[in-house]
Design a protein around this motif. Structure first.
Motif, mmCIF file in Angstrom:
data_model
loop_
_atom_site.group_PDB
_atom_site.id
_atom_site.type_symbol
_atom_site.label_atom_id
_atom_site.label_comp_id
_atom_site.label_asym_id
_atom_site.label_seq_id
_atom_site.Cartn_x
_atom_site.Cartn_y
_atom_site.Cartn_z
ATOM 1 N N THR A 128 18.297 -4.814 47.570
ATOM 2 C CA THR A 128 17.749 -4.580 46.235
ATOM 3 C C THR A 128 17.828 -3.114 45.827
ATOM 4 O O THR A 128 17.141 -2.270 46.422
ATOM 5 N N ALA A 129 18.685 -2.826 44.874
ATOM 6 C CA ALA A 129 18.694 -1.554 44.139
ATOM 7 C C ALA A 129 18.908 -0.311 44.996
ATOM 8 O O ALA A 129 18.317 0.729 44.718
ATOM 9 N N ILE A 167 23.134 -3.469 43.152
ATOM 10 C CA ILE A 167 22.995 -2.031 42.898
ATOM 11 C C ILE A 167 21.943 -1.710 41.829
ATOM 12 O O ILE A 167 21.122 -0.818 42.014
ATOM 13 N N ASP A 168 21.959 -2.444 40.726
ATOM 14 C CA ASP A 168 20.993 -2.109 39.668
ATOM 15 C C ASP A 168 19.715 -2.954 39.739
ATOM 16 O O ASP A 168 18.830 -2.828 38.898
ATOM 17 N N GLY A 169 19.618 -3.795 40.760
ATOM 18 C CA GLY A 169 18.388 -4.564 40.983
ATOM 19 C C GLY A 169 18.198 -5.750 40.045
ATOM 20 O O GLY A 169 17.155 -6.406 40.079
ATOM 21 N N THR A 196 17.973 -9.338 41.672
ATOM 22 C CA THR A 196 16.642 -9.486 42.287
ATOM 23 C C THR A 196 15.587 -9.752 41.213
ATOM 24 O O THR A 196 14.727 -10.611 41.385
ATOM 25 N N SER A 217 18.425 0.829 38.614
ATOM 26 C CA SER A 217 18.125 0.692 40.043
ATOM 27 C C SER A 217 16.799 1.357 40.391
ATOM 28 O O SER A 217 16.009 0.833 41.173
ATOM 29 N N SER A 254 13.900 -0.604 39.028
ATOM 30 C CA SER A 254 13.655 -1.782 39.854
ATOM 31 C C SER A 254 12.883 -1.403 41.122
ATOM 32 O O SER A 254 11.880 -2.030 41.458
#
Lengths: 177, 169
Positions: free
Chosen positions: A102-103, A126-128, A131, B103, B106
């Motif tokens: 996650t991220a 990568i950018d979450g 998730t 990211s 998050s």
């Protein structure tokens, strides 16, 4: 004679009790895993640390263990070797482990996986956003998806997946009903 | 400049009931700054976070029934006066407006306590609460529902022993 009848009855009761216990232990959901019937698994395509793309739907036909994790999460780090044990135990089965970081960036994930010396690869969210879409209750979280692509169970928090209680439960899922 | 520290400030508060354990552990700006810096958070994001009062909350359901966390059932006071906690959505909007990478947004959200969560028997989960920084005493009243349909008895947790943790200068 009366004593013999009592003994026979006792043996019968015990055998019924023990066989029903066996059935119960096969179908009981172990501690920490909860039923999670939310319907179809949300498909995604992500790359792993080697740049190889994977689509979740490509694993239809087998049970999928979808695991969300991050290297900064203590329970995730602790759980990772247990997932390796699970992978070893489930070799040859129609069972696929799909790990999603996650991220975090590729370097962080690569360094972490190398440092704990496991064979498992991980997809990179990568950018979450994958998730976020899956909405795990926390990190780490694992989902169990059946061969038809339906989400069936969720396990929150780290656990010892190498233990027989979990292995037996998962192997039991693979058996035809 | 005379700086007076309350030695109790960084002390965690642990409350145990027959049904649950809950702890509150204040974190200093340096602790949280280091955590987020190690995760590659941009400076402008860390600068905002350093101005917050971080309290890590851990909850353990010891009962054999579900316990329901709902942050809208928590109230906070500073020096006896009610204050508002900024929920996830407010932070999300703030990071969005600042152009923070998705990211990092998050990862930040993963460090917060969930707004709602049902705790199964035996389950432990937690996360951070962020409040505006203050050197005054903080009060928290947290009300939890219990049972499958939230029909069980309410559990009310209260503390007025918390302070924001401060780094020694």
């Amino acid at each position: 004679m009366k004593l013999k009848h009592v003994f026979t009855l006792l043996v019968f009761v015990l055998s019924v009790f023990s066989s029903s216990s066996l059935i119960a232990s096969d179908t009981t959901v172990p501690f920490g895993i909860r039923h999670y019937d939310i319907g179809s698994a949300q498909n995604f395509t992500l790359s792993d640390i080697d740049g190889e793309k994977t689509e979740l739907d490509s694993f239809k036909g087998r049970w999928v263990f979808l695991h969300f994790w991050a290297s900064w999460c203590g329970p995730c780090r602790k759980e990772m070797p247990k997932i390796q044990q699970l992978a070893n135990n489930m070799k040859g089965e129609k069972f696929q482990i799909v790990m999603v970081n996650t991220a975090e960036d590729e370097d962080t994930v690569f360094q972490f996986l190398a440092s704990i010396k496991i064979d498992l690869n991980s997809l990179l969210d990568i950018d979450g956003q994958v998730t976020e879409a899956w909405k795990p209750r926390g990190l780490p979280t694992s989902f169990l998806i059946n061969p038809e692509g339906q989400v069936k169970y969720q396990a929150v928090g780290g656990r010892d997946w190498g233990k027989p209680i979990y292995i037996n439960f998962l192997k039991n899922l693979l058996r035809p009903e | 400049m005379l700086v007076v520290y309350n030695v109790q400030a960084a002390e965690p508060v642990v409350i145990k009931t027959p049904e649950m354990n809950i702890y509150f552990k204040p974190r200093t700006a340096n602790q949280m700054g280091a955590f987020y810096e190690a995760r590659g958070f941009p400076k402008e994001m860390r600068d905002v976070l350093r101005q917050q009062c971080f309290i890590t909350v851990g909850i353990h359901n010891k009962s054999n029934k579900k316990i329901w966390l709902d942050m809208s059932n928590w109230t906070f006071t500073v020096g006896g006066k009610p204050i508002k906690r900024e929920p996830r959505d407010t932070w999300k909007q703030r990071w969005h407006d600042m152009g923070v990478p998705l990211s990092k947004q998050s990862t930040f959200r993963w460090t917060l306590i969930p707004e709602t969560l049902d705790y199964l028997p035996g389950e432990r989960e937690g996360g951070n609460i962020l409040l505006p920084f203050t050197d005054k005493r903080i009060g928290i009243t947290a009300t939890f529902s219990t049972g499958e349909n939230k029909q069980g008895k309410k559990i009310v947790i209260k503390t007025d022993k918390l302070f924001c943790a401060q780094d020694k200068e």
